[in-house]
Design an enzyme around this catalytic site. Structure first.
Site, PDB file in Angstrom:
ATOM      1  N   VAL A 455       0.893  -1.185  -0.076  1.00  0.00           N
ATOM      2  CA  VAL A 455      -0.045  -0.042   0.006  1.00  0.00           C
ATOM      3  C   VAL A 455       0.818   1.317   0.017  1.00  0.00           C
ATOM      4  O   VAL A 455       0.784   2.090  -0.773  1.00  0.00           O
ATOM      5  CB  VAL A 455      -0.945   0.041   1.205  1.00  0.00           C
ATOM      6  CG1 VAL A 455      -1.648   1.285   1.191  1.00  0.00           C
ATOM      7  CG2 VAL A 455      -2.031  -1.406   1.108  1.00  0.00           C
ATOM      8  N   ALA A 484       9.363   6.021   6.348  1.00  0.00           N
ATOM      9  CA  ALA A 484       9.929   5.115   7.167  1.00  0.00           C
ATOM     10  C   ALA A 484       9.351   3.816   6.973  1.00  0.00           C
ATOM     11  O   ALA A 484       8.361   3.693   6.586  1.00  0.00           O
ATOM     12  CB  ALA A 484       9.371   5.784   8.537  1.00  0.00           C
ATOM     13  N   THR A 535       0.962   1.365   7.895  1.00  0.00           N
ATOM     14  CA  THR A 535       1.278   0.011   8.468  1.00  0.00           C
ATOM     15  C   THR A 535       0.116  -0.621   9.076  1.00  0.00           C
ATOM     16  O   THR A 535      -1.106  -0.199   8.988  1.00  0.00           O
ATOM     17  CB  THR A 535       2.264   0.296   9.427  1.00  0.00           C
ATOM     18  OG1 THR A 535       1.528   0.767  10.925  1.00  0.00           O
ATOM     19  CG2 THR A 535       3.374   1.109   8.917  1.00  0.00           C
ATOM     20  N   VAL A 589     -12.224   0.619   6.200  1.00  0.00           N
ATOM     21  CA  VAL A 589     -13.377   0.096   5.847  1.00  0.00           C
ATOM     22  C   VAL A 589     -13.523   0.133   4.240  1.00  0.00           C
ATOM     23  O   VAL A 589     -13.761   1.171   3.689  1.00  0.00           O
ATOM     24  CB  VAL A 589     -14.733   0.477   6.311  1.00  0.00           C
ATOM     25  CG1 VAL A 589     -15.905  -0.428   5.870  1.00  0.00           C
ATOM     26  CG2 VAL A 589     -14.496   0.336   7.811  1.00  0.00           C
ATOM     27  N   LEU A 593     -13.379   2.716  -1.123  1.00  0.00           N
ATOM     28  CA  LEU A 593     -14.942   3.097  -1.290  1.00  0.00           C
ATOM     29  C   LEU A 593     -15.186   4.068  -0.144  1.00  0.00           C
ATOM     30  O   LEU A 593     -14.719   4.137   0.825  1.00  0.00           O
ATOM     31  CB  LEU A 593     -15.692   1.697  -0.900  1.00  0.00           C
ATOM     32  CG  LEU A 593     -15.597   0.512  -2.039  1.00  0.00           C
ATOM     33  CD1 LEU A 593     -16.469  -0.523  -1.452  1.00  0.00           C
ATOM     34  CD2 LEU A 593     -15.991   0.803  -3.333  1.00  0.00           C
ATOM     35  N   GLY A 644      -2.404 -12.989  -2.662  1.00  0.00           N
ATOM     36  CA  GLY A 644      -2.173 -11.784  -1.977  1.00  0.00           C
ATOM     37  C   GLY A 644      -3.377 -11.338  -1.611  1.00  0.00           C
ATOM     38  O   GLY A 644      -3.255 -10.194  -1.130  1.00  0.00           O
ATOM     39  N   GLU A 647      -3.970 -12.278   4.508  1.00  0.00           N
ATOM     40  CA  GLU A 647      -2.665 -12.081   5.325  1.00  0.00           C
ATOM     41  C   GLU A 647      -1.961 -13.262   5.317  1.00  0.00           C
ATOM     42  O   GLU A 647      -2.162 -14.368   4.734  1.00  0.00           O
ATOM     43  CB  GLU A 647      -3.162 -11.919   6.858  1.00  0.00           C
ATOM     44  CG  GLU A 647      -3.962 -10.644   7.229  1.00  0.00           C
ATOM     45  CD  GLU A 647      -3.101  -9.440   6.952  1.00  0.00           C
ATOM     46  OE1 GLU A 647      -1.924  -9.233   6.833  1.00  0.00           O
ATOM     47  OE2 GLU A 647      -3.801  -8.505   6.628  1.00  0.00           O
ATOM     48  N   ASP A 658     -10.964  -8.866  11.495  1.00  0.00           N
ATOM     49  CA  ASP A 658     -10.712  -7.775  10.546  1.00  0.00           C
ATOM     50  C   ASP A 658     -12.147  -7.275  10.499  1.00  0.00           C
ATOM     51  O   ASP A 658     -12.536  -6.073  10.493  1.00  0.00           O
ATOM     52  CB  ASP A 658      -9.773  -8.069   9.435  1.00  0.00           C
ATOM     53  CG  ASP A 658      -9.890  -6.956   8.322  1.00  0.00           C
ATOM     54  OD1 ASP A 658      -9.258  -6.104   8.740  1.00  0.00           O
ATOM     55  OD2 ASP A 658     -10.480  -6.867   7.231  1.00  0.00           O
ATOM     56  N   LYS A 662     -13.880  -3.579  11.256  1.00  0.00           N
ATOM     57  CA  LYS A 662     -14.573  -2.926  10.415  1.00  0.00           C
ATOM     58  C   LYS A 662     -16.066  -2.272  10.706  1.00  0.00           C
ATOM     59  O   LYS A 662     -16.509  -1.380  10.620  1.00  0.00           O
ATOM     60  CB  LYS A 662     -14.532  -3.597   9.020  1.00  0.00           C
ATOM     61  CG  LYS A 662     -13.222  -3.421   8.424  1.00  0.00           C
ATOM     62  CD  LYS A 662     -13.252  -4.382   7.057  1.00  0.00           C
ATOM     63  CE  LYS A 662     -11.716  -4.177   6.343  1.00  0.00           C
ATOM     64  NZ  LYS A 662     -11.740  -4.993   5.228  1.00  0.00           N
TER      65      LYS A 662
END
Length: 794
Positions: A455, A484, A535, A589, A593, A644, A647, A658, A662
């Site tokens: 990302v 970083a 991150t 979330v 979108l 991909g 995780e 997850d 959300k």
């Protein structure tokens, strides 16, 4: 010196040329005299350097011959006089003001005779014979009437080039050498121009004119084409060292234009100062500052309604030669703040404490104390007059960037707004104002990007690809000043080259940690700054509070903070509102979108969210879309990892954690207060598969295939599909695997897409539907980019 010759000899009209000392010589003369007075034998070395500088100048600019020899005799004579004076000071260990004034006069006397010899046809005049001063309040000030009379007598017949040493003058009564103050050569020229009603006054210096701000602080400051006399005076009085402040009044009085030009760049247009200027230009012409400010505040109820308090303040200060450059008084009359130079602060306190000793003793007024290490900033422009909103925009902009204004002042003329800030905030203050009032070519947004995985890397590529278009079409400059990863951090106030940022990070980066990021980013104190978290790290999320508290906006792809304990979430939102910055996490979330923004828009417009139904795990949706007679559950999960979508450890997705995060975030943004523990979950993977090593998980997973295939076949016969749904209704949340029929909006959800249904008071019968890609580095990065752009638009 040779450029001066070219400039003067290219002019056809009669001119009077006023020259200053050679660069740095006046400071060296003062330093040498102080060393001699202190008994330091090193003064002789300084004197030798002064001698060599002038002798070398003669040999450099004057060709060999009789003219050079005659000039060397004159220069040597003056240098010998100066040497004798220094020796006398060294012997008696005393330096009087009279002797000091004589010493500094040698700078202009030496440079002027060299320039007179260099310029063809130049006639040298001794300014001490016609620039006259008188002593007032222990300072030598110009006797304008006598000086005007003597100037007319002296220049009754003008040669083609008259050459005059600037700065130096003499006392009208004693004839002793005096001076007009540092920068007084400009003043000398202005006095002559006004007295003789010259066509113009040209000041040749080492810059291209008045700049919109100090170019040493603002890298994109640029020359101002024209200024009014008032604007120029305001800028000069507040630290713009292009022109000595008293220079402007004499020529302004006679409406003589001043042209500021660069000796080293004579083709540059420079800045013209005159009465009639273009009034259609920007409201603010320039920014100036004084970085050695002390603020003395006089407070006490004994001041209220008492006539003459201010008279006593300024009379006492004036009698002691203390200049006040800023005054701020409360309308209640119980406090008055005055700005003075740091060097005058202690004396000013002593003087005022003595003047108001009786009132201090009775408690009517508090004892005076100086607040030091401050800076005064002034924004200047005649077009500010009668323009509503300038002050509001100024102080609003400063507030959003965490800059505290200690005192402020604006006269009814509305050409100058002055304010005092902490000196360590000066650079940030100047940058903020220069950027916000479009004195800069571009509005600048400074970005710190943490995390350069899929990302983060995609975000940097998108920023790099859009930078030029945003500059050209939007006037927006996105400057990445920090990058970083988990190991290294790179910071550069001027901006990091995004074409090879990984290489720069590896070669120039320092060891990274959350504490290092905290200290470096806050320590840089950069205006209009945004911390971008790409991150999934708890330590990084813990930094948000500190950043927001220091007026650094936060854009987070990291879900940890927004889904943490409600108290923590609410605190971050509160700090952001309080400090006038942004805490944005749209990509938490639905990736790119517009889910959270839509919820906020609905609520802000008076609607109320009644129910949320969502498929927000691209990973789980991919798994159930891939599931078929030929592809069992274990294989779809393996493919999700390999391609991909999941995780590295797919159990993180399969656990529903997850999705719970959300749903918590959506519910909170909808106005509810859930914790993660409040969400009921029904998982489709047995608990024992979440225990042990990942290797054990992969071994046990195929044991579920048969059961899942049987259920899938039955589901297919009923023309239904599985979707892992997050649901919020009646103040309760649940995440579970649900069966949906072909009429349900979730049925045809393809690939890793997400879908969110919002039932509200306005959208009861037909819920609002938001659908699209809900996973993937590029769309998530685009969502982060959109959050960054929304900050640029505030």
């Amino acid at each position: 010196m040779l450029n001066v010759k070219k400039i003067i000899e290219s002019v056809d009209d009669n001119v009077i040329v006023v020259v200053s000392a050679l660069g740095g010589i006046t400071d060296k003369l003062i330093k040498t005299s102080q060393m001699a007075a202190a008994g330091e034998s090193g003064y002789e070395k300084e004197m030798k350097e002064i001698t060599n500088r002038h002798i070398e100048m003669v040999y450099t600019v004057i060709p060999a011959g009789q003219k050079r020899e005659l000039l060397l005799d004159c220069v040597t004579e003056l240098l010998n006089e100066l040497k004798d004076i220094f020796q006398g000071i060294f012997l008696i260990r005393d330096l009087s003001p009279k002797t000091s004034a004589t010493i500094v006069s040698y700078g202009e006397r030496l440079s002027s005779i060299i320039a007179a010899a260099l310029i063809d046809g130049a006639v040298w005049y001794d300014s001490r014979s016609f620039i006259k001063t008188e002593k007032k309040h222990n300072k030598h000030v110009l006797d304008a009437e006598l000086t005007n009379k003597l100037v007319h007598q002296t220049f009754e017949k003008l040669p083609r080039v008259a050459l005059v040493p600037g700065f130096i003058s003499s006392d009208k009564n004693t004839g002793e050498v005096t001076n007009l103050g540092r920068g007084g050569s400009d003043y000398t020229a202005s006095i002559l121009a006004a007295s003789l009603e010259a066509e113009s006054l040209e000041i040749w210096t080492d810059v291209d004119g008045f700049m919109t701000a100090d170019p040493r602080v603002i890298s994109n400051a640029y020359p101002i084409a024209e200024l009014s006399y008032i604007e120029a005076m305001e800028l000069c009085n507040f630290g713009a060292k292009v022109v000595y402040p008293p220079t402007i009044y004499p020529v302004c009085h006679k409406n003589i234009p001043i042209l500021i030009k660069n000796t080293f760049n004579p083709d540059a247009p420079g800045t013209i100062i005159r009465q009639d200027i273009d009034r259609s230009s920007k409201a603010i012409k320039g920014i100036s500052s004084i970085n050695d400010t002390s603020l003395i505040t006089m407070t006490g109820l004994g001041m209220v309604g008492v006539i003459g308090v201010n008279h006593r303040i300024f009379k006492a200060l004036a009698e002691n030669g203390i200049s006040v450059f800023l005054v701020s008084q409360a309308s209640s009359e119980n406090s008055t703040s005055i700005g003075v130079r740091n060097e005058d602060a202690d004396l000013a306190c002593d003087v005022l404490n003595e003047e108001f000793a009786k009132e201090i003793e009775t408690g009517e007024i508090s004892p005076m104390k100086a607040e030091s290490d401050l800076a005064t900033v002034a924004i200047v422009g005649e077009n500010m007059r009668h323009t509503p909103g300038i002050a509001g925009k100024l102080f609003g902009t400063l507030g959003r960037n965490g800059i505290n204004v200690i005192a402020c002042a604006q006269g009814a003329a509305e050409t100058n707004i002055s304010f005092v800030v902490n000196r360590n905030s000066l650079r940030k203050t100047l940058n903020v104002i220069h950027d916000s009032f479009f004195l800069s070519e571009y509005q600048v947004l400074n970005l710190f990007i943490c995390g350069i995985g899929t990302v983060g890397n995609s975000l940097i590529e998108q920023i790099n690809g859009q930078q030029e278009r945003l500059k050209q079409e939007r006037g927006l400059k996105l400057r990445v000043v920090g990058i970083a990863n988990g190991h290294k951090a790179l910071f550069d106030r001027g901006g990091i080259n995004l074409d090879n940022y990984r290489q720069e990070l590896e070669e120039k980066g320092i060891t990274s940690s959350p504490q290092v990021l905290h200290d470096e980013i806050i320590g840089m104190n950069i205006f209009n700054s945004v911390f971008v978290d790409c991150t999934a790290n708890e330590g990084i999320a813990s930094l948000y509070k500190g950043f927001l508290s220091h007026n650094i906006s936060v854009v987070a792809a990291n879900k940890i903070a927004a889904s943490a304990e409600y108290v923590r979430y609410a605190e971050l939102k509160h700090i952001a509102r309080q400090r006038g910055v942004k805490f944005l996490f749209e990509t938490n979330v639905g990736a790119g979108l517009p889910v959270i923004n839509t919820i906020n828009d609905l609520i802000n417009s008076g609607d109320r969210i009644l129910k949320i139904e969502a498929v927000v795990s691209g990973t789980l949706n991919y798994i159930f879309n891939e599931l078929s007679a030929e592809v069992p559950l274990s294989e779809t999960i393996r493919r999700a990892k390999e391609e991909g979508y999941s995780e590295p450890d797919p159990r993180l997705d399969l656990s529903g954690k997850d999705v719970i995060r959300k749903l918590v975030i959506l519910a909170r943004e909808a106005g509810y207060c859930p914790e993660q523990e409040d969400i009921e979950k029904h998982l489709f993977i047995p608990d024992e598969l979440f225990e042990g090593a990942q290797e054990d998980f992969w071994k046990k997973l195929p044991s579920l295939d048969k059961e899942f295939e049987e259920k899938r076949r039955l589901l297919e016969e009923k023309k239904m599909r599985w979707r892992f749904v997050a649901r919020w209704e009646d103040g309760k949340g649940v995440v579970a695997l649900e069966e949906v029929d072909s009429k349900h909006p979730f049925y045809n959800l393809e690939g890793s897409n997400n879908i969110i249904l919002l039932t509200t008071e306005r959208y009861r019968e037909y819920p609002m539907q938001i659908q699209g890609y809900g996973a993937g580095a590029s769309v998530t990065a685009a969502g982060v980019f959109a959050d960054i752009m929304s900050i640029a638009n505030i």
